[in-house]
Design an enzyme around this catalytic site. Sequence first.
Site, PDB file in Angstrom:
ATOM      1  N   GLU A  83       0.847  -1.195   0.000  1.00  0.00           N
ATOM      2  CA  GLU A  83       0.000   0.000   0.000  1.00  0.00           C
ATOM      3  C   GLU A  83       0.882   1.244   0.000  1.00  0.00           C
ATOM      4  O   GLU A  83       1.920   1.284   0.677  1.00  0.00           O
ATOM      5  CB  GLU A  83      -0.904  -0.013   1.229  1.00  0.00           C
ATOM      6  N   ASP A  87       0.255   5.308   0.566  1.00  0.00           N
ATOM      7  CA  ASP A  87      -0.822   6.148   1.101  1.00  0.00           C
ATOM      8  C   ASP A  87      -0.549   7.638   1.043  1.00  0.00           C
ATOM      9  O   ASP A  87       0.506   8.107   1.480  1.00  0.00           O
ATOM     10  CB  ASP A  87      -1.040   5.834   2.595  1.00  0.00           C
ATOM     11  N   GLU A 124      -2.993  10.425   2.855  1.00  0.00           N
ATOM     12  CA  GLU A 124      -4.198  10.715   3.626  1.00  0.00           C
ATOM     13  C   GLU A 124      -4.136  12.175   4.054  1.00  0.00           C
ATOM     14  O   GLU A 124      -3.082  12.665   4.459  1.00  0.00           O
ATOM     15  CB  GLU A 124      -4.308   9.807   4.855  1.00  0.00           C
ATOM     16  N   THR A 151       1.557  10.410   5.016  1.00  0.00           N
ATOM     17  CA  THR A 151       2.038   9.454   4.013  1.00  0.00           C
ATOM     18  C   THR A 151       2.533   8.198   4.710  1.00  0.00           C
ATOM     19  O   THR A 151       3.007   8.237   5.843  1.00  0.00           O
ATOM     20  CB  THR A 151       3.185  10.049   3.172  1.00  0.00           C
ATOM     21  N   ASN A 152       2.403   7.073   4.002  1.00  0.00           N
ATOM     22  CA  ASN A 152       2.862   5.798   4.556  1.00  0.00           C
ATOM     23  C   ASN A 152       3.113   4.829   3.408  1.00  0.00           C
ATOM     24  O   ASN A 152       2.533   4.976   2.322  1.00  0.00           O
ATOM     25  CB  ASN A 152       1.820   5.224   5.520  1.00  0.00           C
ATOM     26  N   ARG A 173       5.608   3.434   8.572  1.00  0.00           N
ATOM     27  CA  ARG A 173       6.594   4.309   7.933  1.00  0.00           C
ATOM     28  C   ARG A 173       5.972   5.680   7.673  1.00  0.00           C
ATOM     29  O   ARG A 173       6.044   6.216   6.573  1.00  0.00           O
ATOM     30  CB  ARG A 173       7.097   3.685   6.631  1.00  0.00           C
ATOM     31  N   ASP A 182     -11.903   9.799  15.834  1.00  0.00           N
ATOM     32  CA  ASP A 182     -11.273   9.192  17.000  1.00  0.00           C
ATOM     33  C   ASP A 182      -9.751   9.367  16.979  1.00  0.00           C
ATOM     34  O   ASP A 182      -9.089   9.112  17.982  1.00  0.00           O
ATOM     35  CB  ASP A 182     -11.618   7.709  17.079  1.00  0.00           C
ATOM     36  N   TRP A 183      -9.187   9.843  15.831  1.00  0.00           N
ATOM     37  CA  TRP A 183      -7.727  10.020  15.775  1.00  0.00           C
ATOM     38  C   TRP A 183      -7.265  11.132  14.825  1.00  0.00           C
ATOM     39  O   TRP A 183      -6.137  11.628  14.956  1.00  0.00           O
ATOM     40  CB  TRP A 183      -7.039   8.724  15.331  1.00  0.00           C
ATOM     41  N   GLY A 192      -5.112  14.086  17.442  1.00  0.00           N
ATOM     42  CA  GLY A 192      -5.159  12.791  18.116  1.00  0.00           C
ATOM     43  C   GLY A 192      -6.534  12.387  18.588  1.00  0.00           C
ATOM     44  O   GLY A 192      -6.666  11.542  19.481  1.00  0.00           O
ATOM     45  N   ARG A 227       9.265   5.027  19.486  1.00  0.00           N
ATOM     46  CA  ARG A 227       8.711   3.893  18.744  1.00  0.00           C
ATOM     47  C   ARG A 227       9.803   2.977  18.216  1.00  0.00           C
ATOM     48  O   ARG A 227       9.632   1.759  18.169  1.00  0.00           O
ATOM     49  CB  ARG A 227       7.873   4.393  17.557  1.00  0.00           C
TER      50      ARG A 227
END
Length: 294
Positions: free
Chosen positions: A106, A108, A110, A124-125, A134, A199-200, A204, A283
Site C-alpha cells: 500500500e 498512502d 491521507e 504518508t505511509n 513508515r 477518533d484520531w 489525536g 517507537r
Amino acid sequence: MSPSSSPTSSTAMLLVSMLALSSFLTIAYGGSFYQDCMVTWGNGRGKIINDQLLTLSMDKYSGSGFESKNEYLYGKIEMQIKFVPGNSAGTVTTFFLRSQGAAHDEIDFEFLGNVSGQPYVVHTNVFTQGKGDREQQFYLWFDPTKDFHTYSITWNPQHVIFAVDGIPLRDFKNLESRGVPFPKNQAMKVYSSLWNADDWATMGGLVKTDWTQAPFTASFRNFNADACIWSWDTSRCSSGKSKTPASAKEAWWTDELSPMRYRRMRWVQRKYMIYDYCADRKRFPRQPPECRRR
C-alpha cells in the site's frame, strides 16, 4: 516584411502552437472517471459529475469512496483534489494504492481535516507485505480547499516518490540490499475516499467532527494513470501494449530526484514536516535501516 513573418501569419503560428500544447496537456491529464473509475460505496454520496470531475460527500451516516477499474504494477498516478472547506475536523480524504490480501502492499496519501483556519495534515505511509509503520506527516504551504492541486505518486522499481504540484515531499527508496522490503510484486488499484475518523484524525482525536457542518464534500478531477496495467498476471507495459507514450513511460520508469528536486524536497521537510518515523526513537529505539540512508 515577408509574408511568412507577417503579423497574421505569426498569430496563426502561435495559435497552432497553443492548440498543440493544449492537446499535449489533455493527453497528460486526460483520464476519464467514467472509463477508468467506479464509485464503490456511499449509497449515492459519491457522484461522477462528468468525465473529469467526481465528488465525494460524507454525513453522519456514511462517507463515500471510489476506485480504479484497473490494477497497476508501477506507474505515475495523479489526481487533482480540492478538500473539504471550513471546519473539516475529524474528516479524512484519501488517495492511495493498495493490493489485495492480508500481506498487502500500500502507498498512502491521507489528508487529515482540521478546525477552520488551521492547516490540513498530509499523512504518508508505505506498506510492504502487510507492514506499514513508515509514517511521515506534513503541513501544506497553501490552502488546499480554495482550489484544485495535483497530488502524485510515482512508483517504479527503485523509488516511491510522493509529490504535490510537482514538488516532492518524500522519496522512499528501494533498499532491499539492506533487508528493507519494497513494493514490487503486487499489483495495486487506486482508491480515494472521504470518511469520518474523529477518533484520531484531528489532534489525536481531541477535536471531533462537527456534524452541524455536514454534508462535507471533497472534489476530484483529472485522474491520470501513466502506468503498467496488470491483467491476467501480465503487465501491458512489459508486452509493449501500454497506452502510455514511450517517452512518458521512460520518464517515470527511471524517475529519481535530481539534485534540484532533492533540495526542494529537503526544503519542504525542513519547513513543513511535523512527524517523521525515522526520528521517533520512542517507537523505534533502533532506527530502521532505510532511515540511515535518505
